[in-house]
Design an enzyme around this catalytic site. Structure first.
Site, short mmCIF file in Angstrom:
data_model
loop_
_atom_site.label_atom_id
_atom_site.label_comp_id
_atom_site.label_asym_id
_atom_site.label_seq_id
_atom_site.Cartn_x
_atom_site.Cartn_y
_atom_site.Cartn_z
N CYS A 2 -1.21 7.57 38.88
CA CYS A 2 -2.44 8.33 38.39
C CYS A 2 -2.37 9.01 37.06
CB CYS A 2 -3.47 8.99 39.46
SG CYS A 2 -3.53 8.26 40.96
N ARG A 27 1.68 4.83 33.19
CA ARG A 27 1.85 5.18 34.58
C ARG A 27 1.57 4.28 35.71
NH1 ARG A 27 2.29 10.88 34.42
NH2 ARG A 27 1.60 11.04 36.49
N TRP A 75 -4.56 5.28 40.83
CA TRP A 75 -3.40 4.38 41.37
C TRP A 75 -3.96 4.66 42.90
CZ3 TRP A 75 -0.19 0.37 40.57
CH2 TRP A 75 0.67 -0.03 41.62
N ASN A 101 -4.81 13.44 41.53
CA ASN A 101 -3.45 12.74 41.87
C ASN A 101 -2.83 13.31 43.00
OD1 ASN A 101 -3.99 11.76 39.31
ND2 ASN A 101 -2.30 12.65 38.15
N GLY A 102 -2.60 12.28 43.76
CA GLY A 102 -1.66 12.64 44.91
C GLY A 102 -2.48 12.34 46.50
N GLU A 488 22.24 -6.65 45.84
CA GLU A 488 21.11 -6.06 44.95
C GLU A 488 21.96 -5.57 43.58
OE1 GLU A 488 17.69 -4.29 43.35
OE2 GLU A 488 18.14 -6.09 44.78
N LYS A 492 20.89 -6.78 39.92
CA LYS A 492 20.35 -5.88 38.77
C LYS A 492 21.21 -6.23 37.50
CE LYS A 492 17.39 -3.76 40.49
NZ LYS A 492 17.11 -5.21 41.03
N GLU A 495 19.79 -9.41 35.92
CA GLU A 495 18.53 -9.14 35.42
C GLU A 495 18.32 -8.87 34.01
OE1 GLU A 495 15.52 -8.98 39.39
OE2 GLU A 495 16.74 -7.09 38.78
N HIS A 511 38.06 -16.20 51.00
CA HIS A 511 37.52 -17.55 51.22
C HIS A 511 36.87 -18.21 49.94
CE1 HIS A 511 38.38 -17.00 55.57
NE2 HIS A 511 37.76 -15.97 55.57
N LYS A 610 7.12 -8.94 36.41
CA LYS A 610 7.12 -7.78 37.47
C LYS A 610 6.54 -8.19 38.78
CE LYS A 610 7.71 -3.82 38.89
NZ LYS A 610 9.29 -3.47 39.19
#
Length: 615
Positions: A2, A27, A75, A101-102, A488, A492, A495, A511, A610
Site C-alpha cells: 500500500c 510498492r 494492496w 496500510n496494515g 532454490e 536464483k 535467473e 553418482h 513476475k
C-alpha cells in the site's frame, strides 16, 4: 504494501497527491483512491486498478479541487480488490475519512460490536471498521478527532499506518503508525504525508519519520505535535534533512528491489505468522485449516503442485508435513501434473502454491484436481487472485508486493505458512508432543531476528561473489530439508546472473556430478549442524580431494567445515525443520551480488516475467 499520500497547505492538493501515488506505484497495489476537501464538501473518488484509472475517475467526477486531501494505493488484504473495498473509507456519518496500510487483526469482534450499536458497513475491509470505531469513540467520549484516534488505536490489535480527516475540523490531518512507515514533509505553511519521502521530495527536504506507536496531528499554522499512542506523552519531533535522491527513496535506499526484498524478509515472515502463531496460548489459528480439519485428518495423502520457486517451497513442505504430521506427501510440477493422467480421488488434498495466484500451469492443475473430487487448498500472496477464487480454501502469505522477478520473500513466507499448517495438523493428529510443539512455536517466532543476523553477512558474501563472478558453472549441494534450498540457490543464480548452476542432494554428487569438479568449479554446500552433518562433511572431503572450491553455509561457531572449506558463511542455529528459512538467505545474497558485479538487470532478468500467466 500500500501507499499513503496526504497534503495540507496553500497549493492545490490533487496534483501533489496523484503524482505522489505514482511515485509509490513501485510498492505494488490493486486499487487507488483520493479524498479532497474543497472548503465545503468532502469528495471521494476511488477505483480498482491503477492510478491512471483514478485520474480518469476524478476527471469524470469533477473531483480535483481543494487544498487538503489524502490518497491511497491499496494492496488487498481484507476484501477483494474492487471499487468498494478501495480506500479512502468514510464513517457512517460521512464526516470522517481514513486511509490505512496494515491489518487490524481483531476487526471481526469490533465490527460485531459496532453493528450491535447500529453501524452498517459497505465494504469487507478492516479499515472501515476502524474509521467507524473512531467515530463511535468521538461521539460517546465527546472528544476531538486526535483523542478519538488515540483511544481507538489502544483498542485494536495489528499493524497500521493511517491518516484520518474530519470535515467538521478541516484544518488538520491525524496520522499514526505501528509497523508500517509514515513520514511527514515539513514545508513553509504546508505539510506532506507519505509512506516514504518520494512524493514530496521536490517540495521540501525536511522530514519527520514517525516511530512505531506514535501519532501526530498535522495542523495548518501550528507546530506538529507528536505523541505516544499508549500514554499520550509528548514526543519531541526530530526534523531531518533528506539527502537521498528520488530513485534511491523509491527503493528504500537499496540499489535494487531484489535487495530490498531480501532485507524485508524478517518483517514479511513476521507479518505471515502474525495473528496465526499464538505462542503464549500454545495454539496456531488458521481458518482455512480449522474449517476443513476433518478433511485434513482423513486425507490419504497431500499432493503439492507448484512451479519454480514455489515448487521448491513445496519440496521443503514435503519434509515438514511428513516429519511432523506423518501424512504422505507428493510434490508435483504443476506444468506436468495435468498431462500425465494422475491418480487422484476424493480422499486426496491438493495444495497449490503460487506467489501471484495467477500461474496458468498451477490453475490448470487445480481444475484437474477438482474434477477428480480432491479438496484443493491454495497458498498465495495476492488477495482475490484466480487461485484464491478457484480453490476450496486457503491461506495467504503476507509478503507484500514482490517487485523483483527473482522471488525471495515469497519463498520464505510460503515456507512459513506451510510450516504453520504442518504444525497445526501435527497437534491435531497427536504426532507431536506438547513440549515439541511449544519449542517449534518459540523457534519460529525467533526466525525473523535470526534472518536479520544472517543478513549481517552481506559484505562478506559480496567479497566471495567477487571471486566467483566469472565462473561459468556452479554446483549447489544439500541434504534433507536443505536439498530444496540447494535447488532454490541454483535457480536464483541462473535467473539473475545467467550462470549455469545445478542443485543436487549431496549424496548424489558421486553418482555423476562429481565428474564436473575441478579447481575452477565453485561448489556451495549447505552444512548446518542439524541433520546429516557428518555425511555432508564427508561429501565436502570428497570435493576437496578433487580441488573444488568450497563455499560452506554453516551454523555459527562451526569449526570442522571451516577447516575444509575455502569460504564459510555462518547462519544462526535453529531447528532442522526451520533451517531453510535461514540457509536460503546467503544464497539469495550470493546470487544478487554476482549478478550486480556482472552488470545484469537484477530486477528484470531477460526472458522472465513476475507472474507466468501462460502455459
Amino acid at each position: 504494501m500500500c501507499g499513503i499520500v496526504g497534503y495540507i497547505g496553500k497549493r492545490e492538493a490533487y496534483p501533489i497527491i496523484i503524482e505522489g501515488l505514482k511515485r509509490l506505484e513501485y510498492r505494488g497495489y490493486d486499487s487507488a483512491g483520493i479524498a479532497l476537501y474543497d472548503g465545503d464538501n468532502l469528495k471521494i473518488s476511488k477505483t480498482k486498478g491503477k492510478v491512471s484509472d483514478l485520474e480518469e475517475r476524478c476527471q469524470t467526477e469533477n473531483n480535483k479541487a481543494g487544498n487538503i486531501g489524502i490518497g491511497h494505493t491499496r494492496w488487498a488484504t481484507h476484501g477483494v480488490p474492487n471499487d468498494v473495498n478501495s480506500h479512502p473509507h468514510v464513517s457512517n456519518s460521512g464526516n470522517l475519512a481514513i486511509i490505512h496500510n496494515g491489518i487490524i487483526e481483531n476487526y471481526e469482534s469490533l465490527k460485531k460490536e459496532l453493528i450491535s450499536r447500529g453501524y452498517t458497513f459497505k465494504s469487507d475491509t478492516d479499515t472501515e471498521v476502524l474509521i467507524n470505531l473512531i467515530e463511535e469513540i468521538q461521539i460517546q467520549e465527546d472528544v476531538k478527532l486526535g483523542k478519538a484516534v488515540q483511544i481507538a488505536l489502544n483498542q485494536v490489535i495489528g499493524a497500521y499506518a493511517i491518516a484520518v480527516f474530519d470535515q467538521n475540523n478541516p484544518d488538520e490531518i491525524v496520522i499514526a503508525r505501528l509497523g508500517s512507515p509514515l513520514t511527514i514533509g515539513v514545508g513553509e505553511e504546508e505539510f506532506f504525508i507519505a509512506s516514504d519521502a518520494s512524493p514530496f521530495l521536490e517540495y521540501t527536504k525536511n522530514a519527520i519519520y514517525l516511530e512505531d506507536e506514535e501519532m501526530a496531528i498535522v495542523r495548518l499554522h501550528r507546530e506538529i505535535k507528536v505523541r505516544k499512542i499508549k500514554d499520550d506523552s509528548l514526543v519531541d519531533p526530530y526534523i531531518q534533512e533528506l539527502k537521498l535522491n528520488l530513485e534511491q527513496i523509491e527503493k528504500g535506499g537499496y540499489e535494487h528491489f531484489m535487495l530490498k526484498e531480501i532485507h524485508e524478509q524478517p518483517k514479511a515472515i513476521t507479518d505471515t505468522y502474525r495473528g496465526r502463531l499464538l505462542r503464549n496460548e500454545a495454539i496456531i489459528k488458521m481458518a482455512g485449516v480449522e474449517d476443513n480439519m476433518k478433511k485434513f485428518l482423513n486425507a490419504n495423502r497431500i499432493i503439492i503442485v507448484a512451479c519454480g520457486t514455489s515448487w521448491h517451497a513445496g519440496l521443503v513442505a514435503e519434509y515438514i508435513f511428513e516429519d511432523l504430521s506423518r501424512i504422505p506427501v507428493e510434490v508435483e510440477y504443476a506444468s506436468e501434473f495435468r498431462y500425465r493422467n494422475p491418480i487422484i480421488d476424493e480422499n486426496d488434498i491438493v495444495i497449490a502454491i503460487s506467489q501471484s495466484g495467477e500461474t496458468a500451469d498451477t490453475l490448470a492443475a487445480i481444475k484437474l484436481a477438482k474434477s477428480k473430487g480432491a479438496f484443493v487448498f491454495g497458498v498465495c500472496n495476492v488477495v482475490g487472485s484466480s487461485i484464491a477464487r478457484e480453490t476450496h480454501a486457503g491461506a495467504y502469505t503476507h509478503a507484500g508486493p514482490e517487485i523483483g522477478v527473482a522471488s525471495t520473500k515469497a519463498f520464505t513466507t510460503q515456507i512459513t505458512v506451510l510450516t504453520l499448517m504442518a504444525l497445526r495438523l501435527a497437534r491435531a493428529k497427536g504426532t507431536i508432543s506438547s513440549s515439541e510443539f511449544r519449542q517449534h512455536l518459540l523457534e519460529l517466532e525467533m526466525i525473523p531476528n535470526k534472518v536479520e543476523k544472517a543478513l549481517e553477512a552481506d559484505a562478506h558474501i559480496r567479497e566471495i561473489a567477487d571471486l566467483y563472478k566469472d565462473s561459468r558453472n556452479c554446483l549447489y549441494l544439500g541434504r534433507g530439508y536443505n536439498f530444496p534450498v540447494a535447488l532454490e540457490g541454483a535457480l536464483k543464480l541462473k535467473e539473475i546472473s545467467y550462470i549455469h548452476a545445478e542443485g543436487y542432494p549431496a549424496a548424489e554428487m558421486k553418482h555423476g556430478p562429481i565428474a564436473l569438479i575441478d579447481e575452477n568449479m565453485p561448489i556451495v554446500v549447505i552444512a548446518t549442524k542439524k541433520g546429516h552433518y557428518e555425511k555432508v562433511v564427508s561429501n565436502i572431503q570428497e570435493i576437496k580431494s578433487r580441488k573444488g572450491k568450497i563455499i560452506g553455509i554453516v551454523t555459527e561457531g562451526d569449526e570442522q567445515v571451516r577447516e575444509l572449506a575455502d569460504h564459510v558463511i555462518e547462519v544462526p542455529e535453529t531447528l532442522e525443520s526451520l533451517s531453510p528459512l535461514l540457509t536460503t538467505i546467503p544464497l539469495q545474497l550470493l546470487s544478487y551480488h554476482i549478478a550486480v558485479l556482472l552488470g545484469k538487470n537484477v530486477d528484470q532478468p531477460r526472458n522472465l516475467a513476475k507472474s507466468v500467466t501462460v502455459e
